[in-house]
Design a protein around this motif. Structure first.
Motif, PDB file in Angstrom:
ATOM      1  N   TYR A 213      -7.684  14.592   8.796  1.00 44.33           N
ATOM      2  CA  TYR A 213      -8.540  14.129   9.886  1.00 44.33           C
ATOM      3  C   TYR A 213      -9.059  15.369  10.607  1.00 44.33           C
ATOM      4  N   ILE A 214     -10.383  15.582  10.539  1.00 41.57           N
ATOM      5  CA  ILE A 214     -10.989  16.753  11.159  1.00 41.57           C
ATOM      6  C   ILE A 214     -11.552  16.376  12.525  1.00 41.57           C
ATOM      7  N   SER A 215     -11.092  17.061  13.574  1.00 44.28           N
ATOM      8  CA  SER A 215     -11.566  16.759  14.928  1.00 44.28           C
ATOM      9  C   SER A 215     -11.927  18.027  15.697  1.00 44.28           C
ATOM     10  N   THR A 216     -12.396  19.014  14.970  1.00 42.38           N
ATOM     11  CA  THR A 216     -12.842  20.268  15.569  1.00 42.38           C
ATOM     12  C   THR A 216     -14.311  20.135  16.000  1.00 42.38           C
ATOM     13  N   PRO A 217     -14.898  21.136  16.683  1.00 42.48           N
ATOM     14  CA  PRO A 217     -16.310  21.030  17.092  1.00 42.48           C
ATOM     15  C   PRO A 217     -17.262  20.793  15.924  1.00 42.48           C
ATOM     16  N   HIS A 218     -18.401  20.121  16.212  1.00 42.10           N
ATOM     17  CA  HIS A 218     -19.374  19.747  15.179  1.00 42.10           C
ATOM     18  C   HIS A 218     -19.724  20.891  14.226  1.00 42.10           C
ATOM     19  N   ASN A 219     -19.963  22.055  14.810  1.00 45.67           N
ATOM     20  CA  ASN A 219     -20.502  23.146  13.992  1.00 45.67           C
ATOM     21  C   ASN A 219     -19.476  23.777  13.049  1.00 45.67           C
TER      22      ASN A 219
ATOM     23  N   GLN B  73      -4.878  11.231  20.236  1.00 43.01           N
ATOM     24  CA  GLN B  73      -5.033   9.787  20.040  1.00 43.01           C
ATOM     25  C   GLN B  73      -4.616   9.380  18.624  1.00 43.01           C
ATOM     26  N   LEU B  74      -4.929  10.240  17.661  1.00 45.06           N
ATOM     27  CA  LEU B  74      -4.519   9.985  16.278  1.00 45.06           C
ATOM     28  C   LEU B  74      -2.999   9.960  16.167  1.00 45.06           C
ATOM     29  N   ALA B  75      -2.340  10.934  16.772  1.00 39.63           N
ATOM     30  CA  ALA B  75      -0.877  10.999  16.721  1.00 39.63           C
ATOM     31  C   ALA B  75      -0.252   9.782  17.390  1.00 39.63           C
ATOM     32  N   GLU B  76      -0.825   9.350  18.517  1.00 36.68           N
ATOM     33  CA  GLU B  76      -0.327   8.161  19.209  1.00 36.68           C
ATOM     34  C   GLU B  76      -0.541   6.908  18.359  1.00 36.68           C
ATOM     35  N   ALA B  77      -1.685   6.835  17.683  1.00 38.10           N
ATOM     36  CA  ALA B  77      -1.969   5.681  16.823  1.00 38.10           C
ATOM     37  C   ALA B  77      -0.992   5.628  15.655  1.00 38.10           C
ATOM     38  N   MET B  78      -0.688   6.785  15.092  1.00 42.56           N
ATOM     39  CA  MET B  78       0.303   6.848  14.016  1.00 42.56           C
ATOM     40  C   MET B  78       1.656   6.358  14.515  1.00 42.56           C
ATOM     41  N   LYS B  79       2.021   6.803  15.707  1.00 42.03           N
ATOM     42  CA  LYS B  79       3.292   6.401  16.297  1.00 42.03           C
ATOM     43  C   LYS B  79       3.346   4.895  16.502  1.00 42.03           C
ATOM     44  N   ALA B  80       2.230   4.307  16.972  1.00 41.11           N
ATOM     45  CA  ALA B  80       2.161   2.864  17.196  1.00 41.11           C
ATOM     46  C   ALA B  80       2.331   2.089  15.898  1.00 41.11           C
TER      47      ALA B  80
ATOM     48  N   ILE C 183      -8.879  13.827  20.533  1.00 37.84           N
ATOM     49  CA  ILE C 183      -8.850  12.869  19.423  1.00 37.84           C
ATOM     50  C   ILE C 183      -7.587  13.034  18.590  1.00 37.84           C
ATOM     51  N   ALA C 184      -7.158  14.265  18.387  1.00 35.53           N
ATOM     52  CA  ALA C 184      -5.933  14.501  17.619  1.00 35.53           C
ATOM     53  C   ALA C 184      -4.732  13.868  18.308  1.00 35.53           C
TER      54      ALA C 184
ATOM     55  N   MET D 140       0.839  -1.198   0.000  1.00 35.77           N
ATOM     56  CA  MET D 140       0.000   0.000   0.000  1.00 35.77           C
ATOM     57  C   MET D 140       0.873   1.247   0.000  1.00 35.77           C
ATOM     58  N   ALA D 141       0.408   2.276  -0.701  1.00 39.39           N
ATOM     59  CA  ALA D 141       1.157   3.526  -0.769  1.00 39.39           C
ATOM     60  C   ALA D 141       1.214   4.197   0.591  1.00 39.39           C
ATOM     61  N   GLU D 142       2.222   5.048   0.772  1.00 35.27           N
ATOM     62  CA  GLU D 142       2.321   5.841   1.991  1.00 35.27           C
ATOM     63  C   GLU D 142       1.562   7.146   1.783  1.00 35.27           C
ATOM     64  N   TYR D 143       0.757   7.518   2.759  1.00 31.26           N
ATOM     65  CA  TYR D 143      -0.055   8.720   2.636  1.00 31.26           C
ATOM     66  C   TYR D 143       0.344   9.754   3.685  1.00 31.26           C
ATOM     67  N   ASN D 144       0.276  11.002   3.290  1.00 28.21           N
ATOM     68  CA  ASN D 144       0.539  12.103   4.203  1.00 28.21           C
ATOM     69  C   ASN D 144      -0.762  12.519   4.885  1.00 28.21           C
ATOM     70  N   TRP D 145      -0.798  12.363   6.209  1.00 24.87           N
ATOM     71  CA  TRP D 145      -1.961  12.728   6.996  1.00 24.87           C
ATOM     72  C   TRP D 145      -1.742  14.080   7.663  1.00 24.87           C
ATOM     73  N   ALA D 146      -2.799  14.888   7.648  1.00 21.00           N
ATOM     74  CA  ALA D 146      -2.800  16.143   8.387  1.00 21.00           C
ATOM     75  C   ALA D 146      -3.923  16.085   9.415  1.00 21.00           C
ATOM     76  N   THR D 147      -3.672  16.605  10.597  1.00 23.23           N
ATOM     77  CA  THR D 147      -4.738  16.722  11.580  1.00 23.23           C
ATOM     78  C   THR D 147      -5.215  18.166  11.618  1.00 23.23           C
ATOM     79  N   LEU D 148      -6.512  18.330  11.555  1.00 23.34           N
ATOM     80  CA  LEU D 148      -7.126  19.645  11.707  1.00 23.34           C
ATOM     81  C   LEU D 148      -7.804  19.648  13.068  1.00 23.34           C
ATOM     82  N   GLY D 149      -7.132  20.244  14.041  1.00 24.98           N
ATOM     83  CA  GLY D 149      -7.568  20.196  15.430  1.00 24.98           C
ATOM     84  C   GLY D 149      -6.482  19.591  16.287  1.00 24.98           C
ATOM     85  N   CYS D 150      -6.397  20.042  17.531  1.00 26.74           N
ATOM     86  CA  CYS D 150      -5.356  19.549  18.453  1.00 26.74           C
ATOM     87  C   CYS D 150      -5.945  19.064  19.765  1.00 26.74           C
ATOM     88  N   GLY D 151      -7.186  18.619  19.746  1.00 32.50           N
ATOM     89  CA  GLY D 151      -7.843  18.158  20.959  1.00 32.50           C
ATOM     90  C   GLY D 151      -7.513  16.718  21.308  1.00 32.50           C
TER      91      GLY D 151
END
Length: 329
Positions: free
Chosen positions: A69-75, A17-24, A14-15, A1-12
């Motif tokens: 990956y968007i993890s900002t408030p719903h609105n 947890q996303l960074a930790e999951a990437m690290k794992a 979930i973000a 599978m190709a390598e993909y560049n992920w960006a996180t929009l939000g630093c809460g």
């Protein structure tokens, strides 16, 4: 599978947890965007992320970004979805993916127009335990589905400025916790419920604090959902069939379920996956979908659940500031 560049929009939360999951998984997020630049810098330093944007719009314009990956408030979701999808970015967005059905339909149309993957970060659709239970159900060994019972109660202190109760931040039980319960209902039901009855208790701010929901589809499968933001309940799901019933505790993340058979009364424990790896499973499925592999991100279920939530809120007459004067379904 190709390598993909992920960006996180939000630093809460979930973000992180996303960074930790990437690290794992032996990976690192490519970039971070956030409304507050200093928080983005601190987040990047913590996880060894090389790129931080001065403004949020830069993440959409960065040609090296594949998945956001968007993890900002719903609105805020629809504003960012419009920009990300229009710039040809694949997007996985935290629940609730939008405020209402009209916004979600707009986002889906944009994803289709720009030939990109759009998905809701709904843990249920990616955890191995649910995939295994789905196989069991589809095997027919449990017979036909009859009834689903869902409980989800959180205890949030009565701080009306907190996002859970704040109407200006799209607070309320439905979008915050109801989306999980309804997603399990839709995951196991044969078709989308079309008969809906509800009761609601409002918080002082006017958002839904507590609700009960009755659902039925054309197959006459029924479901009950009980929600509260100020009364702790076990996160318990019971899915009852002709020949047995499934019990799931501590959903949406989970790695165990129990099946009890009607004729013998005997129970068996089903195990699959690891609760701690929830975000890793989301990453894996999203990358498979982006690469063209056959993996179901269940956007159809996301749409059905959003239609249910939007219908209910419209029946209640409970709208958010962004929705005033607009058609939401």
């Amino acid at each position: 599978m190709a390598e993909y560049n992920w960006a996180t929009l939000g630093c809460g939360v979930i973000a992180h947890q996303l960074a930790e999951a990437m690290k794992a998984k032996g990976k690192t997020l490519y970039s971070v965007a956030n409304r507050t630049y200093d928080k983005a810098v601190s987040f990047a330093e913590k996880y060894g992320i090389q790129k931080v944007y001065n403004s949020i719009d830069e993440v959409f314009e960065d040609e090296n970004v594949d998945i956001i990956y968007i993890s900002t408030p719903h609105n805020t979701h629809i504003e960012y979805l419009r920009k990300a999808l229009s710039h040809g970015k694949h997007v996985i967005c935290e629940k609730s993916i939008t405020l209402n059905s009209a916004e979600l339909n707009e986002a889906i149309d944009l994803a289709e127009k720009n030939h990109v993957v759009l998905a809701e970060a709904m843990t249920i659709y990616h955890m191995p335990i649910y995939k295994k239970l789905d196989e069991t159900v589809k095997s027919g060994k449990l017979g036909e589905l009859r009834l689903i019972q869902m409980n989800f109660g959180s205890y949030k202190p009565y701080d009306m400025n907190n996002r859970f109760f704040n109407r200006n931040l799209a607070g309320g039980a439905m979008l915050d916790i109801g989306v999980y319960a309804l997603s399990i209902v839709r995951f196991f039901m044969t078709s989308k419920p079309h008969k809906i009855a509800t009761q609601v208790k409002y918080a002082p701010t006017g958002v839904d604090e507590q609700a009960s929901i009755l659902l039925e589809n054309k197959e006459e499968e029924m479901a009950t959902v009980i929600l509260s933001l100020h009364a702790k309940q076990p996160k318990r799901a019971t899915i009852a069939f002709d020949r047995g019933y499934i019990e799931i505790y501590e959903y949406p993340r989970g790695d165990e379920a129990t099946i009890t058979y009607t004729d013998t009364g005997k129970s068996e424990k089903i195990s699959a996956g690891d609760t701690a790896k929830a975000l890793e499973y989301e990453i894996e499925d999203m990358e498979k979908a982006v690469s063209g592999e056959k993996v179901d991100m269940h956007l159809d279920f996301t749409r059905d659940v959003m239609d249910i939530m939007t219908f209910i809120r419209k029946e209640w007459g409970m709208f958010y500031p962004e929705e005033e004067g607009k058609e939401i379904i």
